[in-house]
Design an enzyme around this catalytic site. Structure first.
Site, PDB file in Angstrom:
ATOM      1  N   TRP A 171      -6.027   1.806  10.159  1.00 30.15           N
ATOM      2  CA  TRP A 171      -6.054   1.718   8.619  1.00 30.15           C
ATOM      3  C   TRP A 171      -5.607   0.316   8.269  1.00 30.15           C
ATOM      4  O   TRP A 171      -6.312  -0.349   7.321  1.00 30.15           O
ATOM      5  CB  TRP A 171      -5.077   2.438   7.817  1.00 30.15           C
ATOM      6  CG  TRP A 171      -5.238   2.642   6.459  1.00 30.15           C
ATOM      7  CD1 TRP A 171      -4.238   2.174   5.231  1.00 30.15           C
ATOM      8  CD2 TRP A 171      -6.340   2.852   5.465  1.00 30.15           C
ATOM      9  NE1 TRP A 171      -4.652   2.260   4.177  1.00 30.15           N
ATOM     10  CE2 TRP A 171      -6.026   2.642   4.036  1.00 30.15           C
ATOM     11  CE3 TRP A 171      -7.712   3.214   5.833  1.00 30.15           C
ATOM     12  CZ2 TRP A 171      -6.919   3.066   3.075  1.00 30.15           C
ATOM     13  CZ3 TRP A 171      -8.782   3.462   4.725  1.00 30.15           C
ATOM     14  CH2 TRP A 171      -7.940   3.247   3.331  1.00 30.15           C
ATOM     15  N   GLU A 213     -11.881   5.216   3.733  1.00 27.53           N
ATOM     16  CA  GLU A 213     -11.560   6.290   4.866  1.00 27.53           C
ATOM     17  C   GLU A 213     -12.425   6.500   5.914  1.00 27.53           C
ATOM     18  O   GLU A 213     -12.310   6.897   7.163  1.00 27.53           O
ATOM     19  CB  GLU A 213     -10.938   7.649   4.432  1.00 27.53           C
ATOM     20  CG  GLU A 213      -9.537   7.633   3.538  1.00 27.53           C
ATOM     21  CD  GLU A 213      -8.427   7.224   4.458  1.00 27.53           C
ATOM     22  OE1 GLU A 213      -8.578   7.250   5.610  1.00 27.53           O
ATOM     23  OE2 GLU A 213      -7.141   7.109   4.009  1.00 27.53           O
ATOM     24  N   TYR A 233       0.761  -1.173   0.113  1.00 26.63           N
ATOM     25  CA  TYR A 233       0.158   0.049   0.004  1.00 26.63           C
ATOM     26  C   TYR A 233       0.727   1.296  -0.066  1.00 26.63           C
ATOM     27  O   TYR A 233       0.557   2.092  -0.938  1.00 26.63           O
ATOM     28  CB  TYR A 233      -1.006   0.072   1.047  1.00 26.63           C
ATOM     29  CG  TYR A 233      -1.825   1.323   1.200  1.00 26.63           C
ATOM     30  CD1 TYR A 233      -2.665   1.624   0.368  1.00 26.63           C
ATOM     31  CD2 TYR A 233      -1.488   2.006   2.237  1.00 26.63           C
ATOM     32  CE1 TYR A 233      -3.489   2.712   0.683  1.00 26.63           C
ATOM     33  CE2 TYR A 233      -2.130   3.385   2.466  1.00 26.63           C
ATOM     34  CZ  TYR A 233      -3.236   3.572   1.570  1.00 26.63           C
ATOM     35  OH  TYR A 233      -3.896   4.747   1.706  1.00 26.63           O
TER      36      TYR A 233
END
Length: 179
Positions: free
Chosen positions: A47, A39, A17
């Site tokens: 996350w 998000e 990522y």
């Protein structure tokens, strides 16, 4: 290879990522929308949890087709609430639907979600490290909230802007610093 300090060494999902997505200027409508929804689901969570559930979200959310998500009904909400592979927050699920409807209105006004997102910096990438909010995330959050978007506080919006490369926060010493 040196990465930003938040990337756990050996966590292949996080490393990938960071190396291929985070902080890279994104202009693709579909991907911007996906990152926005993810998000907002991340609010209050890590996350890493969201990244681990990303493929399940793609499947559950019809590959993040904004037009389909904006039309999700009670039956679909019930289906999502039963899906153990995603975040099963009824409030966030309902907000994702309402937020999608609002984004469609924004797209009508701005011509695209990309135009809206990048309008806050006049299409410029902002380079800064060590912050969780700034005047840009404050302004975008305020505008989104005024329109009725939920889970769009300044910290969440700042994180979104970092993720899609509007704000480049790669740390000095990271191989992606100022790229």
């Amino acid at each position: 290879m040196h990465r930003c300090s938040w990337v756990p060494v050996g966590d292949e999902l996080y490393e990938s990522y960071h190396d291929h997505e985070w902080g890279r200027p994104l202009h693709d409508e579909h991907r911007l929308y996906e990152m926005f929804v993810l998000e907002l689901f991340q609010a209050g969570l890590s996350w890493r949890i969201i990244l681990g559930k990303r493929d399940a979200f793609r499947k559950a959310y019809d590959d993040f087709d904004i037009n389909k998500v904006a039309c999700f009904d009670e039956k679909k909400i019930d289906e999502l609430m039963q899906n153990k592979d995603i975040i099963r927050s009824c409030n966030k699920i309902k907000a994702s639907i309402t937020n999608s409807q609002i984004l469609l209105d924004i797209i009508k006004i701005y011509g695209s979600f990309n135009n809206y997102v990048w309008s806050f910096t006049n299409n410029q990438v902002i380079y800064e490290v060590g912050k969780t909010t700034n005047a840009i995330s404050d302004a975008m959050s305020k505008d989104l909230k005024k329109r009725g978007v939920k889970y769009a506080g300044s910290v969440t919006i700042y994180s979104f802007l970092q993720a899609v490369g509007v704000i480049n926060s790669h740390e000095e010493g990271c191989f992606l610093y100022l790229k």
